[in-house]
Design a protein around this motif. Structure first.
Motif, mmCIF file in Angstrom:
data_model
loop_
_atom_site.group_PDB
_atom_site.id
_atom_site.type_symbol
_atom_site.label_atom_id
_atom_site.label_comp_id
_atom_site.label_asym_id
_atom_site.label_seq_id
_atom_site.Cartn_x
_atom_site.Cartn_y
_atom_site.Cartn_z
ATOM 1 N N SER A 7 0.921 -1.292 0.022
ATOM 2 C CA SER A 7 -0.115 -0.091 -0.005
ATOM 3 C C SER A 7 0.864 1.241 0.004
ATOM 4 O O SER A 7 1.836 1.184 0.642
ATOM 5 N N LEU A 8 0.287 2.233 -0.518
ATOM 6 C CA LEU A 8 1.016 3.662 -0.545
ATOM 7 C C LEU A 8 0.809 4.374 0.684
ATOM 8 O O LEU A 8 -0.223 4.076 1.424
ATOM 9 N N PRO A 9 1.791 5.137 1.151
ATOM 10 C CA PRO A 9 1.513 6.211 2.218
ATOM 11 C C PRO A 9 0.153 6.844 1.976
ATOM 12 O O PRO A 9 -0.044 7.290 1.096
ATOM 13 N N GLU A 10 -0.279 7.221 3.032
ATOM 14 C CA GLU A 10 -1.789 7.833 3.130
ATOM 15 C C GLU A 10 -1.612 9.379 2.420
ATOM 16 O O GLU A 10 -2.402 9.685 1.700
ATOM 17 N N GLU A 11 -0.342 9.932 2.575
ATOM 18 C CA GLU A 11 -0.246 11.333 2.097
ATOM 19 C C GLU A 11 -0.128 11.385 0.625
ATOM 20 O O GLU A 11 -0.521 12.333 -0.294
ATOM 21 N N ILE A 13 -1.704 8.566 -1.220
ATOM 22 C CA ILE A 13 -2.780 8.493 -1.744
ATOM 23 C C ILE A 13 -3.733 9.959 -1.868
ATOM 24 O O ILE A 13 -4.505 9.950 -2.951
ATOM 25 N N VAL A 14 -3.633 10.817 -0.817
ATOM 26 C CA VAL A 14 -4.449 11.960 -1.033
ATOM 27 C C VAL A 14 -3.988 12.839 -1.941
ATOM 28 O O VAL A 14 -4.775 13.429 -2.762
ATOM 29 N N LYS A 15 -2.570 12.882 -2.200
ATOM 30 C CA LYS A 15 -2.234 13.698 -3.406
ATOM 31 C C LYS A 15 -2.733 13.304 -4.658
ATOM 32 O O LYS A 15 -2.960 14.044 -5.677
ATOM 33 N N ILE A 16 -2.744 11.817 -4.945
ATOM 34 C CA ILE A 16 -3.327 11.415 -6.129
ATOM 35 C C ILE A 16 -4.750 11.647 -6.166
ATOM 36 O O ILE A 16 -5.236 12.052 -7.492
ATOM 37 N N LEU A 17 -5.481 11.333 -5.232
ATOM 38 C CA LEU A 17 -6.976 11.508 -5.129
ATOM 39 C C LEU A 17 -7.394 13.116 -5.694
ATOM 40 O O LEU A 17 -8.248 13.427 -6.215
ATOM 41 N N LEU A 18 -6.588 13.906 -5.130
ATOM 42 C CA LEU A 18 -6.822 15.453 -5.255
ATOM 43 C C LEU A 18 -6.676 15.738 -6.735
ATOM 44 O O LEU A 18 -7.263 16.817 -7.087
ATOM 45 N N ARG A 19 -6.024 14.947 -7.432
ATOM 46 C CA ARG A 19 -5.896 15.227 -8.972
ATOM 47 C C ARG A 19 -6.930 14.658 -9.721
ATOM 48 O O ARG A 19 -6.726 14.894 -10.762
#
Length: 290
Positions: A7-11, A13-19
């Motif tokens: 799994s990727l670090p949560e931060e 994942i957040v950066k990916i989702l924000l895009r």
């Protein structure tokens, strides 16, 4: 032998989702409870909005039964094929996209008008004098409480302005009413009310600086709503009145003399384009844009 799923670090994942576009995020809410909580959170929604680079304009058609359209100025500049027309034939147009009005508060036969948009929220008014806020991306809508304005006048004009108060993180709707207090009155009275989404209530403003006739609806830019107005008790001189949504204060910008040698009638309206205030002076034969 069991292997841990990487799994990727949560931060990250957040950066990916924000895009990602909003419609994709709505689908991804069912991935897990943690993603549902993250994507549904208020802080994520604000960060996603700030990260968005979509500069599409939204506007309503001029017909009695309103349609909504979105239009990309950048795409138009890159692929200009319609000579600058904003209402080209839809069957030939790849730049203008029609938006289906499936607001849950209205039926298909209802008469609805587009009053403005801000941060993905659309303000609509209807023939029954009601106002609503609609988020077409997630399909949610809210009917605003009645402002209490009574339209019992022989002559009146009513307009709206919709914007965002960044200071207290609140969306606000401004209702402007100009009316003839009695038949044959030499001038008009003005009444302004402001709705706060956070407070879910209206308040009346008493410090309107002047001007009786509105050239168009209010336009939002940088925390203020701008109106074009002129007085009726003297020579027609147009001014721009800005209304700060945070402080409820007004300021007046005087315009140069707009009448030409032929003394053509002129109507002044304000628009917003790419973060700038635009002044449209419509005359009998042409239009000047500043």
């Amino acid at each position: 032998m069991e292997h841990d799923v990487p799994s990727l670090p949560e931060e990250i994942i957040v950066k990916i989702l924000l895009r990602l576009p909003t419609k994709s995020l709505l689908k991804f809410r069912c991935v897990s409870k943690s993603w549902l909580f993250l994507i549904s959170s208020y802080d994520f929604a604000k960060a996603h909005l700030k990260n968005s680079n979509d500069d599409r304009l939204m506007f309503g058609s001029k017909g009695f039964s309103m349609d909504l359209y979105t239009w990309s100025p950048q795409s138009a500049a890159d692929h200009s094929a319609f000579g600058g027309t904003i209402y080209p034939p839809l069957d030939q147009n790849l730049l203008v996209q029609r938006v289906c009005i499936d607001c849950p508060l209205y039926e298909p036969h209802d008469v609805v008008w587009f009053e403005g948009s801000c941060n993905g929220l659309i303000c609509l008014s209807s023939s029954d004098e009601s106002l609503s806020l609609w988020n077409p991306t997630i399909g949610k809508a809210k009917k605003l409480p009645n402002s209490g304005t009574v339209l019992d006048f022989d002559y009146y004009g009513i307009g709206y302005g919709f914007g965002y108060d960044e200071l207290i993180d609140d969306y606000k709707m401004v209702e402007s009413l100009s009316f003839e207090p009695f038949a044959g009155a030499p001038t008009l009275d003005i009444q302004l009310k402001v709705y706060s989404l956070r407070a879910n209530s209206w308040k009346t403003l008493l410090n309107w600086p002047g001007g009786h006739a509105f050239g168009g609806s209010g336009k939002f830019l940088n925390g203020a709503i701008y109106w074009s107005v002129h007085r009726l008790d003297g020579p027609i001189e147009w001014v721009i009145v800005s209304h700060d949504l945070s402080t409820y204060t007004f300021s007046v910008v005087h315009l140069p003399h707009l009448h030409n040698e032929d003394n053509d009638d002129v109507n002044v309206d304000v628009k917003v384009l790419r973060g700038c205030l635009e002044i449209c002076c419509e005359r009998n034969t042409h239009m000047d844009i500043w």
